[in-house]
Write an enzyme that holds these catalytic residues in place. Structure first.
Site, mmCIF file in Angstrom:
data_model
loop_
_atom_site.group_PDB
_atom_site.id
_atom_site.type_symbol
_atom_site.label_atom_id
_atom_site.label_comp_id
_atom_site.label_asym_id
_atom_site.label_seq_id
_atom_site.Cartn_x
_atom_site.Cartn_y
_atom_site.Cartn_z
ATOM 1 N N HIS A 1 -18.098 -41.942 -23.901
ATOM 2 C CA HIS A 1 -17.311 -43.158 -24.073
ATOM 3 C C HIS A 1 -17.122 -43.816 -22.717
ATOM 4 O O HIS A 1 -16.990 -43.135 -21.704
ATOM 5 C CB HIS A 1 -15.935 -42.825 -24.672
ATOM 6 N N ASP B 1 -16.583 -41.580 -33.549
ATOM 7 C CA ASP B 1 -17.688 -41.689 -34.498
ATOM 8 C C ASP B 1 -18.367 -40.371 -34.813
ATOM 9 O O ASP B 1 -19.201 -40.304 -35.710
ATOM 10 C CB ASP B 1 -18.747 -42.667 -33.952
HETATM 11 N N1 CMC Z 1 -25.868 -38.389 -24.680
HETATM 12 C C1 CMC Z 1 -26.490 -38.070 -23.541
HETATM 13 N N2 CMC Z 1 -26.180 -38.597 -22.330
HETATM 14 C C2 CMC Z 1 -25.197 -39.512 -22.295
HETATM 15 C C3 CMC Z 1 -24.500 -39.902 -23.453
HETATM 16 C C4 CMC Z 1 -24.865 -39.304 -24.688
HETATM 17 N N3 CMC Z 1 -24.245 -39.648 -25.817
HETATM 18 N N4 CMC Z 1 -23.573 -40.825 -23.131
HETATM 19 C C5 CMC Z 1 -23.682 -41.027 -21.816
HETATM 20 N N5 CMC Z 1 -24.656 -40.214 -21.301
HETATM 21 C C6 CMC Z 1 -25.048 -40.102 -19.887
HETATM 22 C C7 CMC Z 1 -25.888 -41.295 -19.468
HETATM 23 O O1 CMC Z 1 -27.268 -41.015 -19.615
HETATM 24 C C8 CMC Z 1 -25.485 -41.455 -18.033
HETATM 25 O O2 CMC Z 1 -26.193 -40.496 -17.266
HETATM 26 P P1 CMC Z 1 -26.625 -40.843 -15.738
HETATM 27 O O3 CMC Z 1 -25.342 -41.072 -14.991
HETATM 28 O O4 CMC Z 1 -27.374 -39.638 -15.314
HETATM 29 O O5 CMC Z 1 -27.460 -42.076 -15.815
HETATM 30 C C9 CMC Z 1 -24.020 -41.060 -18.001
HETATM 31 O O6 CMC Z 1 -23.852 -40.173 -19.126
HETATM 32 C C10 CMC Z 1 -23.061 -42.227 -18.148
HETATM 33 O O7 CMC Z 1 -23.451 -42.969 -19.289
HETATM 34 P P2 CMC Z 1 -23.417 -44.551 -19.375
HETATM 35 O O8 CMC Z 1 -24.332 -45.001 -20.461
HETATM 36 O O9 CMC Z 1 -23.615 -45.131 -18.006
HETATM 37 O O10 CMC Z 1 -21.904 -44.765 -19.787
HETATM 38 P P3 CMC Z 1 -21.334 -46.029 -20.484
HETATM 39 O O11 CMC Z 1 -19.886 -46.015 -20.232
HETATM 40 O O12 CMC Z 1 -22.089 -47.248 -20.094
HETATM 41 O O13 CMC Z 1 -21.659 -45.779 -22.047
HETATM 42 C C11 CMC Z 1 -21.491 -45.140 -24.301
HETATM 43 C C12 CMC Z 1 -20.744 -45.315 -22.969
HETATM 44 C C13 CMC Z 1 -20.485 -44.924 -25.432
HETATM 45 C C14 CMC Z 1 -22.295 -46.422 -24.627
HETATM 46 C C15 CMC Z 1 -22.442 -43.932 -24.173
HETATM 47 O O14 CMC Z 1 -21.707 -42.755 -23.898
HETATM 48 C C16 CMC Z 1 -23.315 -43.730 -25.419
HETATM 49 O O15 CMC Z 1 -24.362 -44.381 -25.531
HETATM 50 N N6 CMC Z 1 -22.887 -42.847 -26.374
HETATM 51 C C17 CMC Z 1 -23.593 -42.683 -27.621
HETATM 52 C C18 CMC Z 1 -23.210 -43.826 -28.567
HETATM 53 C C19 CMC Z 1 -21.808 -43.680 -29.108
HETATM 54 O O16 CMC Z 1 -21.390 -42.617 -29.553
HETATM 55 N N7 CMC Z 1 -21.068 -44.814 -29.126
HETATM 56 C C20 CMC Z 1 -19.723 -44.868 -29.721
HETATM 57 C C21 CMC Z 1 -18.657 -45.147 -28.714
HETATM 58 S S1 CMC Z 1 -17.009 -44.889 -29.372
HETATM 59 C C22 CMC Z 1 -16.825 -46.018 -30.641
HETATM 60 C C23 CMC Z 1 -16.908 -47.428 -30.227
HETATM 61 O O17 CMC Z 1 -16.332 -47.821 -29.209
HETATM 62 O O18 CMC Z 1 -17.511 -48.205 -30.929
#
Ligand code: CMC
Length: 428
Positions: A306, A363
Site C-alpha cells: 500500500h 483487498d
Molecule cells: N508485490 C510485490 N512487490 C511489491 C508489491 C506487491 N504487491 N507492492 C509493492 N512492491 C514492491 C515494488 O516492486 C517496489 O519495489 P522496489 O522498491 O524494489 O522497486 C516497492 O515494493 C515499492 O512499491 P511501489 O510500487 O513503489 O509502491 P507504491 O506506493 O507506488 O504502490 C501499490 C502501492 C498498492 C500500488 C502496490 O503495493 C501494488 O501494486 N500492490 C498490488 C495491488 C494492490 O493490492 N492494490 C490495492 C491497494 S489497497 C486498496 C486501494 O487503495 O484501492
C-alpha cells in the site's frame, strides 16, 4: 496553525515558507508561494510527499496501521456501527442521534429508485459488459436525469445530489449485475435495510421471495464500512480534481469510478481473488512469491502493499475475521481462503516483503468473502465503488464548501523539444 517556518536555499538565496499543523499527523510546508518567489516548481510525481488539500474527514497513520473517520477508529466502527451511521458521520462530521439516523436512513431509502427511463440506458451496453463499464456510464448519465441537483453553488442541491448518489448506487450496481447475467431488474424494497435491499436487488428474482440472511447482511454492511472512505487516494483525488473545475457531482463520481477500476486501486480485489485461484494449492505459493520478487517479472502479489500503510492495513484485519463469520453463517468453505492464509504467512516471513513493509491490504481477503456470498469477480470493484461513493461525495462537498477552493492545476517538468519551426509534409 503553527507559525513555524521551513527555509529553502535556492541559488544562494534563502526563502522562508510557513509550516501548517494539523490536529494529528505530520506538519506540512506551505509552498503555495514557491513559484512566485523562487521561479521553481516542486517535483513529486505520484504525490508521495504532497498534501493536496486540507481535510477533516479521514486520518491514516500508515506506519502504525491507524485509520480514523472523523476521529473514530475503523475497527470500532466496523464492530459497532452500521454503514448508514458511518455515512452520516462522514457527511455530517458527528455520529447521529437515534432520531437523526432514522431520518437519514428514511431519506436514503426513499431515493433508491432511479428514473425509469434509465432502464433503457442499460440496454445500450453489450450484454457481457463489465459492471464497472456500466457503472461509469450510468452514474455519469445521472446528470442528464437529475438537473435539479447539479447547481453546485447551492448547498441544498449539493446535499440532495449526495443523498441521491448514496441511495441510487446499490440500485445501479445491482442492475449492472442483473444486466450482465440476463436477469430482470428488481425494484428496490423500502422495507429492507440499505444493505439488505442491495442483496435482494442483486440475488433476488421476481418469481421468488428473497430472504436476506442476517449474517450475510451484517458482513456486507461491514464491507461497505471498510470501504467508505480512505483519505486522498487516487479515485478520491480524481473526484476532487474533477470537482474543482465546477463539474457536476454525478460526472465527478463517474470520474472516480473510472479511476477506481484500475488493478492498482479498486480493481485489486478482483485481481487478488483471480491470483489466489490461479495459485490454487498452498504448495504452489513459493513459486508465486519468487515471481513477485523477480524484478524482470511484472507479477505482483495482488492485495499486498500500500502507498500509505507500511504496517498491517487495519481493514484487512477485520476482513480476515469476517471471512470466518460468513463461512460459518453460510456453512461453506473455500480452499482459496487456506491458500490466502498461507500466502500471507509465508510472505510476512520473507525478507523481501519484510524489508519493503508489504502487508495484506483491504483487498486481500475481501474477494474471498464476496465470492462466498455469491458475487462474481467482475462485481467486486463495483461493490467497492458503491461503498466508496459516500467518501467521494463527502470529500467533494468538503472541497466545494471551502471558500478558498480553486481549480486543481498541477504543473510539470517539461522534457520535450524546445521551440522549432513547422516543416511542410513534403520536406519531412
Ligand atoms: N508485490 C510485490 N512487490 C511489491 C508489491 C506487491 N504487491 N507492492 C509493492 N512492491 C514492491 C515494488 O516492486 C517496489 O519495489 P522496489 O522498491 O524494489 O522497486 C516497492 O515494493 C515499492 O512499491 P511501489 O510500487 O513503489 O509502491 P507504491 O506506493 O507506488 O504502490 C501499490 C502501492 C498498492 C500500488 C502496490 O503495493 C501494488 O501494486 N500492490 C498490488 C495491488 C494492490 O493490492 N492494490 C490495492 C491497494 S489497497 C486498496 C486501494 O487503495 O484501492
Amino acid at each position: 496553525m503553527a507559525d513555524k517556518q521551513a527555509d529553502l536555499e535556492v541559488g544562494g538565496e534563502t526563502y522562508h515558507f510557513p509550516t501548517l499543523e494539523g490536529t494529528v499527523g505530520p506538519d506540512v510546508i506551505d509552498i503555495r508561494k514557491l513559484y512566485g518567489s523562487t521561479g521553481r516548481f516542486t517535483y513529486d510525481p505520484g504525490y508521495k510527499s504532497t498534501a493536496s488539500c486540507e481535510s477533516a474527514l479521514t486520518y491514516i497513520d500508515g506506519d502504525e496501521g491507524v485509520l480514523l473517520h472523523r476521529g473514530y477508529p475503523i475497527g470500532q466502527l466496523a464492530e459497532h456501527s452500521s454503514f448508514m451511521e458511518v455515512s452520516y458521520l462522514l457527511l455530517n462530521g458527528e455520529l447521529p442521534s437515534k432520531e437523526e439516523l432514522d431520518d437519514f436512513t428514511q431519506t436514503i431509502t426513499y431515493h433508491t429508485m432511479i428514473h425509469d427511463q434509465m432502464r433503457q440506458f442499460y440496454q445500450g451496453f453489450r450484454r457481457d459488459a463489465h459492471p464497472m463499464a456500466i457503472m461509469c456510464g450510468v452514474v455519469g448519465a445521472l446528470s442528464a436525469f437529475y438537473h435539479d441537483s447539479t447547481d453546485i453553488s447551492d448547498p441544498e442541491q449539493r446535499k440532495i445530489a449526495s443523498h441521491r448518489l448514496l441511495a441510487k448506487m446499490p440500485t445501479i450496481a445491482a442492475m449492472a449485475y442483473k444486466y450482465s447475467v440476463g436477469q430482470p431488474f428488481l425494484y428496490p424494497d423500502n422495507s429492507l435495510s440499505y444493505t439488505g435491499n442491495f442483496l435482494r436487488m442483486t440475488f433476488g428474482v421476481p418469481a421468488e421471495e428473497y430472504e436476506v440472511v442476517p449474517a450475510v447482511e451484517k458482513a456486507m454492511d461491514r464491507i461497505f464500512i471498510l470501504h467508505a472512505d480512505h483519505e486522498q487516494n487516487a479515485s478520491t483525488s480524481t473526484v476532487r480534481l474533477a470537482g474543482s473545475s465546477g463539474a457536476n457531482p454525478f460526472a465527478c463520481i463517474s470520474a472516480g469510478i473510472a479511476c477506481l477500476w484500475g488493478p492498482a486501486h479498486g480493481g485489486a480485489n478482483e485481481a487478488a481473488l483471480n491470483m489466489l485461484r490461479e495459485i490454487g494449492t498452498p504448495d504452489r505459493i513459493p513459486h508465486y512469491i519468487e515471481r513477485a520478487k523477480d524484478k524482470n517479472d511484472p507479477f505482483r502479489l495482488m492485495g499486498f502493499g500500500h502507498r500509505v500503510y507500511k504496517n498491517y492495513d487495519p481493514r484487512a484485519t477485520v476482513m480476515q475475521k469476517t471471512v470466518r463469520e460468513v463461512f460459518d453463517a453460510l456453512k461453506v468453505s473455500d480452499p482459496v481462503f487456506e491458500t490466502a492464509l498461507q500466502l500471507e504467512e509465508m510472505a510476512l516471513k520473507d525478507d523481501y516483503f519484510v524489508e519493503k513493509k508489504l502487508f495484506p491490504n483491504v483487498d486481500f481477503y475481501s474477494g474471498v468473502i464476496l465470492s462466498a456470498i455469491g458475487f462474481p469477480t467482475t462485481m467486486f470493484t463495483a461493490l467497492f465503488a458503491l461503498a466508496r461513493t459516500v467518501g467521494w461525495v463527502a470529500q467533494w462537498n468538503e472541497m466545494i464548501s471551502d471558500p478558498d477552493q480553486v481549480i486543481g492545476r498541477p504543473r510539470q517538468l517539461y522534457t520535450g523539444p524546445t521551440e522549432r519551426d513547422y516543416v511542410p509534409i513534403d520536406q519531412r
